[in-house]
Enzyme design. Structure first.
Site, PDB file in Angstrom:
ATOM      1  N   GLY A 177       0.815  -1.207   0.000  1.00  0.00           N
ATOM      2  CA  GLY A 177       0.000   0.000   0.000  1.00  0.00           C
ATOM      3  C   GLY A 177       0.848   1.257   0.000  1.00  0.00           C
ATOM      4  N   TYR A 185      -6.555   7.929   0.132  1.00  0.00           N
ATOM      5  CA  TYR A 185      -6.144   6.948   1.148  1.00  0.00           C
ATOM      6  C   TYR A 185      -7.352   6.472   1.961  1.00  0.00           C
ATOM      7  CZ  TYR A 185      -3.370   4.582   4.672  1.00  0.00           C
ATOM      8  OH  TYR A 185      -2.834   3.612   5.489  1.00  0.00           O
ATOM      9  N   LYS A 229      -9.189   2.791   1.666  1.00  0.00           N
ATOM     10  CA  LYS A 229      -9.220   1.885   2.833  1.00  0.00           C
ATOM     11  C   LYS A 229     -10.662   1.601   3.246  1.00  0.00           C
ATOM     12  CE  LYS A 229      -4.766   1.269   3.439  1.00  0.00           C
ATOM     13  NZ  LYS A 229      -4.157  -0.053   3.257  1.00  0.00           N
TER      14      LYS A 229
HETATM   15  P1  NAD Z   1       5.754   0.368   3.929  1.00  0.00           P
HETATM   16  O1  NAD Z   1       5.956   1.504   3.008  1.00  0.00           O
HETATM   17  O2  NAD Z   1       6.808   0.045   4.917  1.00  0.00           O
HETATM   18  O3  NAD Z   1       5.421  -0.957   3.112  1.00  0.00           O
HETATM   19  C1  NAD Z   1       4.560  -0.945   2.005  1.00  0.00           C
HETATM   20  C2  NAD Z   1       5.070  -1.949   0.988  1.00  0.00           C
HETATM   21  O4  NAD Z   1       4.160  -1.935  -0.135  1.00  0.00           O
HETATM   22  C3  NAD Z   1       6.470  -1.587   0.459  1.00  0.00           C
HETATM   23  O5  NAD Z   1       7.334  -2.689   0.541  1.00  0.00           O
HETATM   24  C4  NAD Z   1       6.200  -1.184  -0.980  1.00  0.00           C
HETATM   25  O6  NAD Z   1       7.257  -1.462  -1.879  1.00  0.00           O
HETATM   26  C5  NAD Z   1       4.944  -2.017  -1.300  1.00  0.00           C
HETATM   27  N1  NAD Z   1       4.269  -1.447  -2.459  1.00  0.00           N
HETATM   28  C6  NAD Z   1       3.960  -0.131  -2.662  1.00  0.00           C
HETATM   29  N2  NAD Z   1       3.486   0.045  -3.910  1.00  0.00           N
HETATM   30  C7  NAD Z   1       3.496  -1.178  -4.506  1.00  0.00           C
HETATM   31  C8  NAD Z   1       3.134  -1.641  -5.801  1.00  0.00           C
HETATM   32  N3  NAD Z   1       2.723  -0.797  -6.759  1.00  0.00           N
HETATM   33  N4  NAD Z   1       3.252  -2.967  -6.066  1.00  0.00           N
HETATM   34  C9  NAD Z   1       3.729  -3.817  -5.131  1.00  0.00           C
HETATM   35  N5  NAD Z   1       4.098  -3.439  -3.888  1.00  0.00           N
HETATM   36  C10 NAD Z   1       3.982  -2.132  -3.583  1.00  0.00           C
HETATM   37  O7  NAD Z   1       4.380   0.667   4.669  1.00  0.00           O
HETATM   38  P2  NAD Z   1       3.580  -0.073   5.836  1.00  0.00           P
HETATM   39  O8  NAD Z   1       3.286   0.955   6.840  1.00  0.00           O
HETATM   40  O9  NAD Z   1       4.199  -1.352   6.225  1.00  0.00           O
HETATM   41  O10 NAD Z   1       2.225  -0.345   5.056  1.00  0.00           O
HETATM   42  C11 NAD Z   1       1.658  -1.627   4.912  1.00  0.00           C
HETATM   43  C12 NAD Z   1       0.150  -1.469   4.872  1.00  0.00           C
HETATM   44  O11 NAD Z   1      -0.284  -0.991   6.146  1.00  0.00           O
HETATM   45  C13 NAD Z   1      -0.344  -0.452   3.853  1.00  0.00           C
HETATM   46  O12 NAD Z   1      -1.460  -0.972   3.191  1.00  0.00           O
HETATM   47  C14 NAD Z   1      -0.721   0.748   4.706  1.00  0.00           C
HETATM   48  O13 NAD Z   1      -1.738   1.514   4.134  1.00  0.00           O
HETATM   49  C15 NAD Z   1      -1.196   0.055   5.965  1.00  0.00           C
HETATM   50  N6  NAD Z   1      -1.197   0.936   7.150  1.00  0.00           N
HETATM   51  C16 NAD Z   1      -0.049   1.497   7.604  1.00  0.00           C
HETATM   52  C17 NAD Z   1      -0.088   2.328   8.712  1.00  0.00           C
HETATM   53  C18 NAD Z   1       1.158   2.989   9.270  1.00  0.00           C
HETATM   54  O14 NAD Z   1       1.036   3.884  10.127  1.00  0.00           O
HETATM   55  N7  NAD Z   1       2.353   2.590   8.851  1.00  0.00           N
HETATM   56  C19 NAD Z   1      -1.301   2.585   9.349  1.00  0.00           C
HETATM   57  C20 NAD Z   1      -2.463   1.990   8.865  1.00  0.00           C
HETATM   58  C21 NAD Z   1      -2.398   1.152   7.756  1.00  0.00           C
END
Ligand code: NAD
Length: 257
Positions: free
Chosen positions: A71, A155, A159
């Protein structure tokens, strides 16, 4: 041996989930833009098709688990890409791998949504009509309403739509014996959060907002919840959204749940 696919496996929550599952002795197929078993760009139709085909080839058509983490955050300038990855990329993997999950052992899938999914209602979600009809070309015009905060609409809207999409699938997936749930994290210490905090439009708001448990989650804490949801211990948990946010949702919406 149990086999789980994790998207977004190269970083953050996906990487922590991959590590937790490996630690439990499970096999994992990671999917990401780079640094994964399968390299795929889930923002495009071709990338999604290639990812599903590559997974099916690797797993021989049978999967036990699926975790959809890939994401982008609201700070990303290309707001349509946020929806392309967060919604369309996730749904393509979910539906494309459903037949393989049906053949698995105690199969389950977990979609990583967000507490942002509750910041907008389905009735007010500008993306509702376009995502449900699969109209990717309609995403740009639908996001115009967001003005300079298009990224936040993309976003929260994507979601919200993801959580709705999971809830809409409970009958079919339940009848097939495949459990399906979402997790809704608050702020988690990952590169996505750091980039959001550094963003001039969103950074201050993220920094100012302190959860009742006054820290950010560790990715490993979210991975533990995901691992539980995948396990037979969660055998009657289906169609649920498990919030992991240090109390933010209860603080902001004490009467709505
Ligand atoms: P992150 O950036 O560490 O990891 C996201 C991963 O998704 C990365 O490895 C990236 O390369 C991959 N990605 C992005 N675009 C892509 C594409 N086009 N094709 C394939 N892979 C792709 O972020 P995270 O915080 O670990 O996020 C993971 C999930 O958790 C996301 O869906 C995010 O929305 C959700 N989330 C995160 C938080 C937060 O505070 N970090 C809060 C709520 C939800």
């Amino acid at each position: 041996m149990s086999l789980t696919v994790v998207t977004g496996s190269a970083s953050g929550i996906g990487a922590a989930t991959r590590a937790a599952l490996l630690e439990e002795g499970k096999d994992v197929i990671g999917v990401d833009l780079a640094g994964a078993d399968i390299t795929a760009d889930l923002s495009t139709r071709e990338g999604r098709r290639g990812a599903v085909e590559a997974v099916l080839q690797r797993c021989g058509g049978t999967l036990d688990g699926l975790v959809l983490c890939a994401g982008l955050g609201p700070h990303v300038d290309d707001a349509e890409r946020i929806v392309a990855v967060n919604y369309f990329g996730t749904i393509a993997m979910l539906d494309g791998l459903f037949p393989a999950l049906r053949k698995g052992d105690h199969p389950a899938a977990v979609v990583v949504s967000s507490v942002s999914s509750t910041h907008i209602t389905w009735d007010d979600n500008p993306l509702a009509a376009v995502v449900e009809s699969g109209d990717e070309a309609g995403v740009g015009p639908a996001l115009e309403v967001g003005g300079e905060y298009k990224g936040q609409f993309a976003y929260a809207g994507s979601k919200n739509a993801l959580t709705v999409a999971v809830r809409r699938r409970v009958a079919e997936w339940g009848a097939a014996g495949v459990r399906l749930n979402t997790v809704a994290p608050g702020s988690v210490e990952t590169p996505l959060l750091s980039q959001g905090m550094a963003d001039p439009r969103y950074g201050q708001a993220i920094r100012d907002f302190v959860a009742p448990i006054p820290r950010h989650a560790k990715p490993e804490e979210v991975a533990t919840l995901i691992s539980y949801l995948l396990s037979p211990k969660a055998g009657f948990v289906h169609g649920s959204q498990l919030v992991i946010d240090g109390g933010v949702d209860a603080l902001l919406r004490p009467t709505r749940f």
